[in-house]
Design an enzyme around this catalytic site. Sequence first.
Site, PDB file in Angstrom:
ATOM      1  N   GLY A   1     -53.554 -22.606   4.202  1.00  0.00           N
ATOM      2  CA  GLY A   1     -52.546 -22.238   3.213  1.00  0.00           C
ATOM      3  C   GLY A   1     -53.117 -21.535   2.004  1.00  0.00           C
TER       4      GLY A   1
ATOM      5  N   ASP B   1     -51.469 -11.962   0.454  1.00  0.00           N
ATOM      6  CA  ASP B   1     -52.836 -12.457   0.558  1.00  0.00           C
ATOM      7  C   ASP B   1     -53.869 -11.348   0.408  1.00  0.00           C
ATOM      8  OD1 ASP B   1     -51.586 -14.829   1.036  1.00  0.00           O
ATOM      9  OD2 ASP B   1     -52.077 -14.921   3.173  1.00  0.00           O
TER      10      ASP B   1
END
Length: 342
Positions: free
Chosen positions: A112, A160
């Site tokens: 995560g 990300d």
Amino acid sequence: MIVRSRAPLRLGLAGGGTDVAPYCDLYGGHVMNATIDRYAYATLCPSKDGLCRFSALDGGAYEEWHSEEAIPTEGPLQLLKGVYNRVVREYMGGKVVPLDVKTFSDAPPGSGLGSSSTLVVALLQAFVEYFNLPLGEYEVARLAYEIERKDLGLAGGQQDQYAATFGGFNFMEFYANERVVVNPLRIKDWVWAELEASLVLYFTGVSRASADIIDQQSRNVGESKQSSIDAMHSLKREAVQMKECVLRGDLRGLETTLQAGWEAKKRTATSISNPLIEHVESIAFANGARAAKVSGAGGGGFMMFLCDPENRLRLSRALIDQGGSILDFHFTAQGATAWRIS
């Protein structure tokens, strides 16, 4: 010559999921995240025997190929081989260069913390340094996104890659046609320090495959499931609210926003929460936590909790008793970087 690189992992603070198509294409997405001093690392050095070698030092996977062979991207080293193939194809004119490519990460896949995308960014940054490629931050992040999502066909969003490349606290905007705007935030020193003292990062011990959760979120939006779309709208609003709270130093407002974002996140797909997460959350609130959230897509990995710093030790001990572990960290302002060793 040896080239090494690193890129920071990130905490998804608010808006995660709104950076995934089709939602961001239809409505635009907003995400708030921050990078921490845990990294993905890469090393490149020339191979003298004509072989291309790929090693994931943390996972123990290893492959080697003759440099004149087409290198398939299947298997546990697909990220390493995907980056190599794309750079060779796009910047070397298809001329294969024999290299030793090694990587490792401070966090496991499915944590995560954006570990897979961060690894791709670290690898790309090493290639940029090794071959003197004319790529800036936006170009590196965009290329990392294309390698994962298009070349390798891995499901996921865009935050990300940009977080790992830019570093720091960022408010990100995602629009149709993969247009991305990164807004670095100037956080006051006392707010930065208070957040570090207030935030507890707990690893559940369970890694999860984010692709399944992301696929469900995307299907819900694509099929016009209004409850999921409304939840995504809420996530987007919470990202804006969190940005304002962080810039103003409104820590109580930040707690409210973090919790509201987590409740909205759980409404976007059924697999985001589970009995383990709910149990850990209840233990945390009984021991001083004021807000809770899973970092990343959900389903497992790292959970973050906000508390008064005076309750940090009590909360940490209670969480450790649940069988997981606490990750000590600091926020970092530096994004992906690479350096040469003669």
